[in-house]
Design a protein around this motif. Structure first.
Motif, short mmCIF file in Angstrom:
data_model
loop_
_atom_site.label_atom_id
_atom_site.label_comp_id
_atom_site.label_asym_id
_atom_site.label_seq_id
_atom_site.Cartn_x
_atom_site.Cartn_y
_atom_site.Cartn_z
N GLY A 343 0.81 -1.20 0.00
CA GLY A 343 0.00 0.00 0.00
C GLY A 343 0.85 1.25 0.00
O GLY A 343 2.09 1.18 0.12
N ARG A 365 0.49 5.86 6.74
CA ARG A 365 -0.47 4.76 6.76
C ARG A 365 -0.13 3.79 7.88
O ARG A 365 0.99 3.28 7.96
N ALA A 369 -4.54 -1.71 3.55
CA ALA A 369 -5.00 -0.86 2.46
C ALA A 369 -6.52 -0.74 2.39
O ALA A 369 -7.05 0.30 2.00
#
Length: 504
Positions: A343, A365, A369
């Motif tokens: 991701g 992140r 994902a």
């Protein structure tokens, strides 16, 4: 013979002894000599003395280190402690020390623990002291041979005094907790408001803990010992002798509030009022004279003019420094995220900002994902109240993400939002779209200012507070904003992040 009827002869009646409510400690000459006031005065005197000693020590340390730096740069003379007492700029310690104490006292830095300002006020006061010293020196014809000595002393003294005060606060608080010293409190109010107030007080991490003796309420409240109704207040205070009385002001009319306050003061009990939301919104109301009635104009909660320029300039300066200084860390985090899961490195989280406008908040992140698509199935496990979604052990979080969240490193990219003018370093926390849709109308006033990377939520034990309480913290910040409040919140955020206070 007069037509008037003579009044009946007065009969001798014994004077009844005064009741508990008839006693007024304020009228007693020996009250100040009793144990309670004497212990309180002695404790305050000891606290103020300790703080003064630490402040002077921090000031001396700051000036000394500034002198050492000058000596090392110029290569002039030996670096010894004695240089603090040599002739030259160091002589100003004898002048700066009492000025510092007076300025600190005027700024409230020697007030009670709960009322003392934070690190931002220390910096402001030291700048004032530096300006006084500089003005006096120029006025007396003193030759400041090293222009950088004063600003260097200010910066180092601020750090030294802040660290010494933090150590004192932590140590003294731990000692008092070990000794079992707590604030004995009686709550006055009704029903749900008392339960909410107790929850908020227990969630707070600063200061001494509370011992809730009981409540004075019209009917029993679950989880509390009912001491009596408001009519029994005089007897209750006389029996339990609390340190404080906390009143939920929204549960009473004006006359009842005044009666409760007066009765508590008659018996020497400190009173604190827990305001409702409306009262929070009028703290900075401006009195409008000549209207025939006492009217207060409520200014809109936006920063304009000089306030906006100061806050925006501070945001740009600090966020720019964070980006430049933290670039190596950014690269390491990006590499760890890429190696840890598939991701993108950055996640664009749609949030609601100032004026209730949507924007994309940047984060490293920390989840898989497809985390957003999996949220609906996790809604039944939501552990937060109101318009918040939180799960302590969220299964969507990656291993690298847990580490980043542990130290709030995932929030660092938001300095880019700060540079773009979408966020500020300090302000109300922006909510996701899902949470925003669940807000009540009165919550929306928090969108009158830029959302922040950190704020009062982060330093106030937020996991123990309801969402309404968190919104009230936002209102408190909006109504009491100053650049020094921003600095204080940023400084307090660091230990809050390290200890994971109120976070999950």
């Amino acid at each position: 013979m007069s037509g008037k009827v003579a009044p009946p002869a007065e009969t001798s009646r014994p004077v009844p002894p005064p009741s508990v409510g008839d006693r007024d400690v304020r009228a007693s000459r020996v009250y100040l000599l009793s144990r309670g006031p004497v212990v309180s005065i002695a404790r305050r005197a000891l606290s103020v003395t300790a703080l003064v000693v630490l402040d002077v020590a921090g000031l001396a340390l700051g000036i000394y280190i500034a002198l050492v730096i000058r000596q090392l740069v110029t290569g002039d003379g030996d670096v010894l402690w004695g240089l603090l007492w040599r002739e030259g700029p160091a002589e100003w310690l004898k002048f700066a020390a009492p000025i510092t104490v007076l300025v600190f006292a005027q700024a409230g830095l020697y007030r009670q623990r709960e009322l003392r300002p934070g690190a931002g006020r220390i910096v402001a006061c030291l700048i004032v002291v530096a300006l006084i010293v500089l003005a006096f020196g120029l006025g007396t014809g003193y030759d400041f041979s090293t222009s950088g000595l004063i600003p260097t002393s200010v910066v180092i003294s601020a750090v030294a005094i802040g660290l010494l005060r933090a150590a004192y606060e932590s140590t003294s608080l731990e000692v008092m907790r070990t000794m079992g010293i707590r604030r004995r409190v009686v709550l006055v109010g009704a029903g749900e408001s008392l339960t909410r107030l107790r929850s908020s007080l227990e969630a707070a991490r600063g200061g001494l803990g509370y011992e809730f003796v009981g409540v004075v309420a019209p009917e029993p409240v679950p989880g509390f010992r009912l001491l009596g109704s408001r009519a029994d207040l005089a007897r209750v205070l006389g029996d339990v002798k609390p340190d404080e009385l906390i009143l939920t002001e929204a549960d009473f009319d004006e006359r009842a509030v005044l009666e409760v306050v007066e009765e508590a003061h008659r018996q020497g009990v400190k009173v604190r009022l827990a305001p409702d939301t409306t009262e929070l919104l009028v703290q900075r109301g401006e009195y409008v004279p000549g209207q025939g009635a006492p009217l207060f104009e409520l200014r809109p909660p936006v920063l304009t003019g000089w306030d906006w320029a100061v806050k925006r300039g501070f945001d740009l300066l600090v966020s720019g420094l964070v980006i430049v200084a933290g670039l190596p860390l950014w690269l390491l985090v990006a590499l760890a995220i890429k190696l840890g899961s598939r991701g993108p490195v950055l996640f664009v989280d749609r949030r609601i900002g100032v004026g209730e406008r949507e924007f994309g908040m940047l984060k490293f992140r920390t989840m898989v994902a497809d985390a957003a698509a999996r949220q609906p199935e996790l809604e039944p496990e939501n552990e937060a109240e109101g318009a918040l979604f939180k799960i302590r052990d969220d299964p969507r979080v990656t291993r690298v993400g847990r580490f980043l969240r542990r130290f709030s490193l995932d929030e660092i990219p938001q300095v880019v939002n700060v540079l773009k003018g979408e966020m500020s370093l300090v302000g109300p926390r922006p909510l996701p779209l899902r949470d925003y849709r669940l807000l009540e109308d009165w919550h929306r006033r928090r969108y009158g200012v830029l959302p922040g990377m950190t704020g009062l939520w982060q330093i106030s034990g937020r996991s123990g507070l309801s969402f309404d309480d968190l919104v009230r913290l936002d209102f408190t910040y909006i109504e009491n904003w100053s650049i020094w409040l921003d600095i204080s919140i940023i400084v307090k955020t660091i230990p809050a992040v390290i200890t994971r206070r109120g976070a999950y």
